[in-house]
Design a protein around this motif. Structure first.
Motif, mmCIF file in Angstrom:
data_model
loop_
_atom_site.group_PDB
_atom_site.id
_atom_site.type_symbol
_atom_site.label_atom_id
_atom_site.label_comp_id
_atom_site.label_asym_id
_atom_site.label_seq_id
_atom_site.Cartn_x
_atom_site.Cartn_y
_atom_site.Cartn_z
ATOM 1 N N LEU A 120 -11.048 63.418 -53.155
ATOM 2 C CA LEU A 120 -10.572 62.303 -53.953
ATOM 3 C C LEU A 120 -11.081 60.983 -53.381
ATOM 4 C CD1 LEU A 120 -6.886 63.436 -54.524
ATOM 5 C CD2 LEU A 120 -8.890 63.844 -55.976
ATOM 6 N N THR A 121 -11.517 60.112 -54.263
ATOM 7 C CA THR A 121 -12.020 58.800 -53.867
ATOM 8 C C THR A 121 -10.912 57.774 -54.016
ATOM 9 O OG1 THR A 121 -14.246 59.384 -54.620
ATOM 10 C CG2 THR A 121 -13.770 57.044 -54.306
ATOM 11 N N MET A 122 -10.678 57.001 -52.968
ATOM 12 C CA MET A 122 -9.625 55.997 -52.974
ATOM 13 C C MET A 122 -10.225 54.591 -53.125
ATOM 14 S SD MET A 122 -6.781 57.639 -52.562
ATOM 15 C CE MET A 122 -7.108 59.312 -53.077
ATOM 16 N N PRO A 123 -9.497 53.680 -53.743
ATOM 17 C CA PRO A 123 -9.974 52.294 -53.827
ATOM 18 C C PRO A 123 -9.951 51.636 -52.457
ATOM 19 C CG PRO A 123 -7.742 52.474 -54.687
ATOM 20 C CD PRO A 123 -8.213 53.873 -54.437
ATOM 21 N N GLU A 131 -2.289 64.946 -45.533
ATOM 22 C CA GLU A 131 -1.190 65.924 -45.535
ATOM 23 C C GLU A 131 -0.705 66.186 -46.961
ATOM 24 O OE1 GLU A 131 3.245 66.565 -43.505
ATOM 25 O OE2 GLU A 131 2.006 64.811 -43.006
ATOM 26 N N LEU A 132 -0.553 65.112 -47.748
ATOM 27 C CA LEU A 132 -0.104 65.264 -49.130
ATOM 28 C C LEU A 132 -1.164 65.962 -49.967
ATOM 29 C CD1 LEU A 132 1.887 64.689 -51.402
ATOM 30 C CD2 LEU A 132 0.830 62.430 -51.672
ATOM 31 N N LEU A 133 -2.430 65.604 -49.755
ATOM 32 C CA LEU A 133 -3.507 66.227 -50.523
ATOM 33 C C LEU A 133 -3.584 67.718 -50.252
ATOM 34 C CD1 LEU A 133 -5.919 66.004 -52.400
ATOM 35 C CD2 LEU A 133 -7.328 65.362 -50.441
ATOM 36 N N ALA A 134 -3.416 68.105 -48.989
ATOM 37 C CA ALA A 134 -3.446 69.530 -48.639
ATOM 38 C C ALA A 134 -2.282 70.283 -49.284
ATOM 39 C CB ALA A 134 -3.389 69.690 -47.118
ATOM 40 N N SER A 137 -3.106 70.345 -53.380
ATOM 41 C CA SER A 137 -4.371 70.943 -53.825
ATOM 42 C C SER A 137 -4.191 72.355 -54.383
ATOM 43 C CB SER A 137 -5.391 70.936 -52.683
ATOM 44 O OG SER A 137 -5.835 69.623 -52.429
ATOM 45 N N PRO A 138 -3.408 73.239 -53.730
ATOM 46 C CA PRO A 138 -3.210 74.574 -54.310
ATOM 47 C C PRO A 138 -2.593 74.520 -55.702
ATOM 48 C CG PRO A 138 -2.518 74.547 -52.014
ATOM 49 C CD PRO A 138 -2.781 73.132 -52.386
ATOM 50 N N ARG A 139 -1.692 73.568 -55.935
ATOM 51 C CA ARG A 139 -1.069 73.450 -57.253
ATOM 52 C C ARG A 139 -2.092 72.926 -58.266
ATOM 53 N NH1 ARG A 139 4.087 73.445 -59.012
ATOM 54 N NH2 ARG A 139 4.216 74.995 -57.333
#
Length: 271
Positions: A120-123, A131-134, A137-139
Motif C-alpha cells: 500500500l502506498t501512503m501519502p 502490524e495493522l496491514l499484516a 491482509s488475510p481478510r
C-alpha cells in the motif's frame, strides 16, 4: 508476483495465410508440373475464379499483436490531426489506443496477490501501520480484493482520518484561543493586571517547576487556562512576599519552602 506474458507467435497469421490460398501446389496453365488452368464458364464466368485475397498483406509468421513489443513508457497518446474532422480524429484515436501495450504494474494491480501481501502506498507524512496491514491482509485476500481495490479502500480511510484530524485540531485551537481571551478579560488577572499576572505566573513556574513542566504546559495548551494562570499568579505572588531579595515586603531573604507556599496554613508554628 505473477505477471501476464503475451504470446510471441501468431496462430491467426497462419489461419489467414491458409484462407488466402497460400501454399497451394501447382502454377499457371502450361507450367511444367502444374495443373491445367480450369476453362472459363460462359454462363457462370466467376464460378471457377479464386476468391480475392483479403485487403492488405496478411500477417507474417511471428507477427505480434498491435502494441506488443512496445514499452509502456515509449507509447504516446494520440494527437489530433488538424486536417481531420472531430469524428475522424475520434476514430483514429480509438484505433491508436488499441496499440497501447499492457503495463505489467497495472496487471499486478488488478490481481489478488497470491502471497496475500498487499503493498500500500501512503501519502506524504503518513507511515504504513505494518502490524495493522499484516492483520487485515488475510481478510483482503479472503474477500478477493485486488491490489488496486485495497489501495482504494486505504486512500478513502486515510482521507477521512485526515479530515477528522484537521477538524479536531481546528476545534482544539479555537478552545485554546478562547481560554487565553477569557484570561486576558478576567477582572482579577486580566485587563490592566495582565502584565503583572504573566510575570508572577512565570516566577512560580521558574522557581518551583521544571523544564519538563514548561514543556507540558506549552504542548498541552494548559498554560492558557484562566484558572491555571490564576493559581500560578497567586503562587508567584507568595514567593515574592516571602523573598525580600525579589522585591517582597518582608521575610528571611530565603526562598519560601514549597510546602509553605502551597499550603501556608499547614506551616509549622513558631521557630
Amino acid at each position: 508476483m505473477t505477471k501476464l506474458k503475451l504470446l510471441g507467435g501468431s496462430a491467426l497469421g497462419m489461419i489467414l495465410r491458409n484462407a488466402a490460398g497460400e501454399g497451394t501446389a501447382g502454377g499457371e496453365a502450361g507450367d511444367a508440373g502444374g495443373e491445367p488452368k480450369p476453362a472459363e464458364t460462359v454462363l457462370f464466368p466467376n464460378e471457377n475464379k479464386p476468391a480475392d485475397p483479403p485487403a492488405g498483406d496478411p500477417p507474417k509468421e511471428g507477427d505480434k499483436p498491435a502494441g506488443e513489443g512496445t514499452k509502456p513508457e515509449d507509447w504516446k497518446e494520440y494527437e489530433n490531426d488538424p486536417a481531420k474532422s472531430d469524428a475522424e480524429n475520434a476514430a483514429a484515436k480509438a484505433e491508436h489506443d488499441k496499440t497501447k501495450p499492457a503495463d505489467p504494474k497495472a496487471d499486478a494491480a488488478d490481481k489478488v496477490p497470491e502471497d496475500g501481501k498487499y503493498a500500500l502506498t501512503m501519502p506524504e507524512g503518513v507511515e504504513v501501520d505494518s502490524e495493522l496491514l499484516a492483520a487485515v491482509s488475510p481478510r483482503f485476500k479472503e474477500l478477493g480484493l485486488t491490489q488496486k481495490q485495497a489501495q482504494a479502500l486505504t486512500d478513502d480511510f486515510i482521507k477521512v482520518q485526515q479530515e477528522r484530524a484537521a477538524k479536531q485540531g481546528e476545534t482544539w485551537g479555537n478552545t485554546l484561543q478562547k481560554w487565553a481571551d477569557d484570561a486576558k478579560a478576567d477582572k482579577e488577572i486580566g485587563g490592566t493586571n495582565w502584565e503583572a499576572t504573566v510575570q508572577t505566573s512565570r516566577r512560580a513556574v521558574d522557581r518551583l517547576g521544571t523544564p519538563e513542566l514548561k514543556e507540558y504546559l506549552n504542548a498541552s495548551g494548559g498554560g492558557n487556562h484562566p484558572e491555571l494562570i490564576r493559581f500560578m499568579a497567586k503562587v508567584g505572588a507568595m514567593i515574592k512576599e516571602d523573598n525580600p531579595a525579589a522585591g517582597g515586603a518582608g521575610g528571611s531573604s530565603k526562598p519560601a519552602d514549597p510546602a509553605h507556599v502551597l499550603f501556608p496554613s499547614d506551616a509549622p508554628k513558631g521557630g
